[in-house]
Design a protein around this motif. Structure first.
Motif, PDB file in Angstrom:
ATOM      1  N   HIS A  84      -0.767  12.809   9.408  1.00  0.00           N
ATOM      2  CA  HIS A  84      -0.363  12.290   8.107  1.00  0.00           C
ATOM      3  C   HIS A  84       0.178  13.404   7.216  1.00  0.00           C
TER       4      HIS A  84
ATOM      5  N   PHE B 270       1.386  14.090   3.120  1.00  0.00           N
ATOM      6  CA  PHE B 270       1.379  13.599   1.747  1.00  0.00           C
ATOM      7  C   PHE B 270       2.245  14.517   0.888  1.00  0.00           C
TER       8      PHE B 270
ATOM      9  N   GLU C 231       4.521  10.295  -1.697  1.00  0.00           N
ATOM     10  CA  GLU C 231       4.994   9.757  -0.423  1.00  0.00           C
ATOM     11  C   GLU C 231       3.936  10.019   0.634  1.00  0.00           C
ATOM     12  N   TRP C 232       3.587   8.963   1.363  1.00  0.00           N
ATOM     13  CA  TRP C 232       2.586   9.056   2.439  1.00  0.00           C
ATOM     14  C   TRP C 232       3.289   8.732   3.746  1.00  0.00           C
ATOM     15  N   GLN C 233       3.416   9.739   4.608  1.00  0.00           N
ATOM     16  CA  GLN C 233       4.021   9.564   5.918  1.00  0.00           C
ATOM     17  C   GLN C 233       2.903   9.352   6.931  1.00  0.00           C
TER      18      GLN C 233
ATOM     19  N   GLU D 209       6.544   5.162   6.449  1.00  0.00           N
ATOM     20  CA  GLU D 209       6.332   5.900   5.207  1.00  0.00           C
ATOM     21  C   GLU D 209       6.060   4.912   4.073  1.00  0.00           C
TER      22      GLU D 209
END
Length: 398
Positions: free
Chosen positions: A321, A323, A355-357, A363
């Motif tokens: 993850h 961020f 943004e959270w990948q 995303e």
């Protein structure tokens, strides 16, 4: 203008000469099978903009047509692209969009975004011509893909330079091998690069915007220089300067008292990007002149414009993850030539988001926007809106 036409003719003739040489060569470095020469990819973005909104009058025709009243879930983009090396010195790129058009009718239409090919003048592809419909090399954020950008929308100040960031023309790019590798790394590594639009770029293009008929006998010219410095600790900082000049034909409403619709259109801007390794900073600013509606006179005039944005970001990775929280402020005082009457704008927007990948395929962006916008034309000569809203976007990459 005669000089620009002669320069464009020379660029086209040079391109045709190299294309003729390429077609006479036997393709040895690429496969004869089309499906092995072209790659397929794209991304889809689903948005919702109205959580905790303080007013339903927020709107931005340039940004996101689903903002404000009657806006619900919105398919912002549904992009598909085909790209690949079709000959030893020729690269082709096609990109389409099937997202909704917004407004009162959510019509799904297949629209052409990019259609160009690069013709390289050398084996290392340091020198190349780009021919067709592509992005105009003006502003880092304009050239940065929406799939890489942190904020949900591009800033008004520099994005107003070119409708949909694209136009039809011929562009020349020079990028040394070392710099091309560095620019590619900035994109592939997740550092939010803009891609390779040349360490030096020059272009001649219609100027009215992608998919639009050229409405005057004038050609726009653009020039850009950029350099990504890499320091001993691995930190990369990119600085750029860009400028363009031309004439633009604006759309006029019945209430506009102007006796002309052709105006000078010119700008110069600077860019500074400190890539998030892990702390990053990004800022751009431009000044120039162009058409802008004057509400006190009820007509469009040639006026000065100015504006830009600053963005602070931090990139953190935990397992698979990633961020990236960010802060962005934008300011613009000027007209938007492609909107009716060259609508006048005064924009002061602040955005706080993250943004959270989840992985390379999914995303999620959550963003709280505090907006203060004045935008006026002959249909709405007095129009000032302030409001806040929480926005979400889910992106699928493929």
């Amino acid at each position: 203008m005669n000089f620009l036409k002669k320069a464009l003719t020379l660029m086209v003739l040079l391109c045709l000469s190299f294309i003729t040489q390429l077609t006479a060569q036997k393709i040895e470095s690429v496969s004869d099978n089309w499906y092995e020469r072209l790659g397929f990819g794209g991304y889809t973005q689903l948005r919702y903009n109205r959580l905790f909104e303080t007013t339903d009058e927020l709107e931005c025709d340039q940004c996101d047509k689903s903002l404000g009243k009657d806006g619900g879930f919105f398919l912002r983009r549904a992009r598909v692209k085909f790209a690949g090396n079709v000959a030893p010195k020729m690269y082709a790129y096609l990109q389409f969009d099937m997202a909704t058009s917004g407004g009162s009718s959510l019509t799904h239409l297949l629209s052409l975004k990019d259609a160009y090919f690069d013709v390289s003048l050398d084996d290392e592809r340091e020198y190349r011509f780009r021919i067709g419909q592509s992005k105009v090399p003006y502003s880092f954020e304009n050239m940065q893909s929406s799939s890489n950008r942190l904020a949900l929308d591009r800033n008004d100040a520099l994005n107003s330079a070119a409708k949909d960031e694209r136009d039809l023309g011929v562009f020349f790019y020079y990028t040394p091998v070392e710099i091309r590798k560095r620019l590619a790394f900035l994109t592939k590594s997740g550092l939010k690069g803009s891609g390779d639009y040349g360490m030096f770029g020059f272009g001649l293009y219609n100027g009215q915007g992608a998919g639009r008929v050229e409405k005057n006998d004038n050609i726009h010219a653009v020039v850009r220089m950029t350099y990504p410095f890499e320091f001993a600790n691995g930190q990369i900082v990119e600085t750029s300067i860009q400028a363009y000049k031309g004439k633009y034909t604006i759309p006029l409403s019945e209430g506009n008292l102007s006796n002309q619709n052709l105006f000078d259109d010119e700008r110069i801007g600077g860019t500074l990007v400190v890539y998030p390794q892990p702390l990053g900073f990004q800022a751009e600013y431009n000044v120039g002149k162009g058409p802008e509606f004057n509400a006190s006179l009820m007509e469009t005039e040639l006026k000065n414009l100015k504006g830009g944005y600053a963005q602070l970001m931090y990139r953190a990775t935990k397992g698979k993850h990633t961020f990236i929280p960010f802060l962005k402020y934008q300011y613009y005082d000027g007209g938007k030539k492609f909107e009716v009457d060259a609508r006048s704008y005064l924009v002061r927007d602040f955005e706080l988001g993250v943004e959270w990948q989840f992985n390379k395929y999914f995303e999620l962006v959550a963003l709280y926007m505090i907006s203060d916008r004045t935008f006026e034309d002959a249909l709405r000569p007095v129009h000032h809106v302030k409001g806040n809203t929480l926005r979400f976007q889910l992106q699928l990459n493929y």
